[in-house]
Write a protein that holds these residues in place. Sequence first.
Motif, mmCIF file in Angstrom:
data_model
loop_
_atom_site.group_PDB
_atom_site.id
_atom_site.type_symbol
_atom_site.label_atom_id
_atom_site.label_comp_id
_atom_site.label_asym_id
_atom_site.label_seq_id
_atom_site.Cartn_x
_atom_site.Cartn_y
_atom_site.Cartn_z
ATOM 1 N N ALA A 1 0.862 -1.221 0.097
ATOM 2 C CA ALA A 1 0.025 0.016 0.056
ATOM 3 C C ALA A 1 0.706 1.345 0.071
ATOM 4 C CB ALA A 1 -0.773 -0.150 1.355
ATOM 5 N N ASN A 2 2.000 1.276 0.636
ATOM 6 C CA ASN A 2 2.869 2.305 0.784
ATOM 7 C C ASN A 2 4.107 2.454 -0.143
ATOM 8 O OD1 ASN A 2 1.268 3.367 2.772
ATOM 9 N ND2 ASN A 2 2.279 2.177 4.329
ATOM 10 N N ARG A 3 4.167 1.840 -1.168
ATOM 11 C CA ARG A 3 5.187 1.543 -2.266
ATOM 12 C C ARG A 3 5.476 2.992 -2.798
ATOM 13 N NH1 ARG A 3 4.919 -3.489 -6.116
ATOM 14 N NH2 ARG A 3 5.229 -4.330 -4.275
ATOM 15 N N LYS A 4 6.702 3.176 -2.808
ATOM 16 C CA LYS A 4 7.034 4.560 -3.430
ATOM 17 C C LYS A 4 7.219 4.672 -4.943
ATOM 18 C CE LYS A 4 8.892 6.506 0.526
ATOM 19 N NZ LYS A 4 7.719 6.329 1.275
ATOM 20 N N PRO A 5 6.673 5.812 -5.622
ATOM 21 C CA PRO A 5 6.632 5.643 -6.971
ATOM 22 C C PRO A 5 8.119 5.706 -7.472
ATOM 23 C CG PRO A 5 6.350 7.774 -6.163
ATOM 24 C CD PRO A 5 5.987 6.866 -4.964
ATOM 25 N N ASN A 6 8.281 4.876 -8.437
ATOM 26 C CA ASN A 6 9.629 4.966 -9.318
ATOM 27 C C ASN A 6 9.586 6.304 -10.073
ATOM 28 O OD1 ASN A 6 12.096 4.687 -10.656
ATOM 29 N ND2 ASN A 6 11.515 2.627 -11.287
ATOM 30 N N GLN A 7 10.836 7.280 -9.311
ATOM 31 C CA GLN A 7 10.908 8.883 -10.133
ATOM 32 C C GLN A 7 11.467 8.671 -11.678
ATOM 33 O OE1 GLN A 7 9.652 11.037 -8.187
ATOM 34 N NE2 GLN A 7 9.906 12.470 -9.853
ATOM 35 N N GLU A 8 12.259 7.795 -12.103
ATOM 36 C CA GLU A 8 12.806 7.631 -13.048
ATOM 37 C C GLU A 8 11.790 7.333 -14.171
ATOM 38 O OE1 GLU A 8 15.747 4.540 -13.297
ATOM 39 O OE2 GLU A 8 16.926 5.464 -12.079
ATOM 40 N N ILE A 9 10.593 6.419 -13.782
ATOM 41 C CA ILE A 9 9.536 6.281 -14.708
ATOM 42 C C ILE A 9 8.580 7.417 -14.958
ATOM 43 C CG2 ILE A 9 7.160 4.986 -15.138
ATOM 44 C CD1 ILE A 9 8.863 2.748 -13.766
ATOM 45 N N LEU A 10 8.534 8.236 -13.960
ATOM 46 C CA LEU A 10 7.808 9.417 -13.790
ATOM 47 C C LEU A 10 8.382 10.621 -14.456
ATOM 48 C CD1 LEU A 10 6.390 9.769 -9.943
ATOM 49 C CD2 LEU A 10 5.239 9.081 -11.992
ATOM 50 N N ASP A 11 9.706 10.538 -14.396
ATOM 51 C CA ASP A 11 10.565 11.536 -15.298
ATOM 52 C C ASP A 11 10.373 11.503 -16.942
ATOM 53 O OD1 ASP A 11 11.377 13.180 -13.108
ATOM 54 O OD2 ASP A 11 13.239 12.031 -12.864
ATOM 55 N N HIS A 12 10.375 9.968 -17.152
ATOM 56 C CA HIS A 12 10.492 9.531 -18.373
ATOM 57 C C HIS A 12 9.076 10.007 -19.221
ATOM 58 C CE1 HIS A 12 11.171 7.076 -21.961
ATOM 59 N NE2 HIS A 12 9.973 6.474 -21.796
ATOM 60 N N GLU A 13 7.958 9.874 -18.230
ATOM 61 C CA GLU A 13 6.650 10.066 -18.718
ATOM 62 C C GLU A 13 6.676 11.719 -18.980
ATOM 63 O OE1 GLU A 13 2.748 9.569 -20.049
ATOM 64 O OE2 GLU A 13 4.223 8.103 -19.626
ATOM 65 N N LYS A 14 7.077 12.411 -17.999
ATOM 66 C CA LYS A 14 7.204 13.897 -18.186
ATOM 67 C C LYS A 14 7.828 14.230 -19.380
ATOM 68 C CE LYS A 14 9.033 17.903 -15.777
ATOM 69 N NZ LYS A 14 9.627 18.270 -14.332
ATOM 70 N N LYS A 15 9.179 13.497 -19.791
ATOM 71 C CA LYS A 15 9.967 13.908 -21.047
ATOM 72 C C LYS A 15 9.101 13.719 -22.214
ATOM 73 C CE LYS A 15 14.287 13.568 -18.639
ATOM 74 N NZ LYS A 15 15.325 12.653 -18.535
ATOM 75 N N ARG A 16 8.478 12.421 -22.126
ATOM 76 C CA ARG A 16 7.610 11.850 -23.131
ATOM 77 C C ARG A 16 6.561 12.908 -23.549
ATOM 78 N NH1 ARG A 16 3.309 9.028 -23.175
ATOM 79 N NH2 ARG A 16 2.836 7.919 -25.032
ATOM 80 N N GLN A 17 5.735 13.329 -22.578
ATOM 81 C CA GLN A 17 4.630 14.305 -22.878
ATOM 82 C C GLN A 17 5.081 15.843 -23.535
ATOM 83 O OE1 GLN A 17 2.725 14.979 -19.340
ATOM 84 N NE2 GLN A 17 1.612 13.098 -19.106
ATOM 85 N N VAL A 18 6.576 16.145 -22.938
ATOM 86 C CA VAL A 18 6.958 17.205 -23.678
ATOM 87 C C VAL A 18 7.421 16.937 -25.146
ATOM 88 C CG1 VAL A 18 9.039 18.970 -23.492
ATOM 89 C CG2 VAL A 18 8.050 18.167 -21.394
#
Length: 175
Positions: A48-65
């Motif tokens: 339930a308290n698993r931390k998000p993988n910041q690399e995946i979030l950054d990749h998604e952000k760059k993909r949107q850009v």
Amino acid sequence: MYGNVGLSTPRGSGTNGYVVRNLSFIRPRKDIQIESLDEAKANSSALANRKPNQEILDHEKKRQVELKCISLQQKLEEAGRSEKEIEEEIDAFRQSMLKSIDIVKDNKNIQEYQTHHLSQAKLSENEKMMRALGINSKDYVEGAAFDRDLQEQKKRERIAQRDKEIEQRQKKLEE
């Protein structure tokens, strides 16, 4: 009985005598291992308290850009600009977008398969709730509220702290 199974004769039974296996019956499994309550709690809280993988979030952000940059590039090419102007404008646009874009703007639009976005949204929601309840995230220990000895110790510390503050106020008033 037909083949030693079922009725000896179907006469008067209201059936045709054909024996069918009950497909809704589920046989109990013998190899099930029941884990203790403490283990179950530990496993569920870890998931339930698993931390998000910041690399995946950054990749998604760059993909949107990059998607926005490609659409801008197509518009500029249709407008008839030179390649050098297009490249400079897209680089400036990309830098400004990377600084300003935030993926988790609206928690309601996150899809079920975006698990890292969901966990990041849950983390921010938990932090917001802790701030609203006045809980310090650094000192917080899950389940400590149910430890009576610890709560009694904290109560004594608060009383001692209050007594010190009262003494300090009285000293200031006397001076």
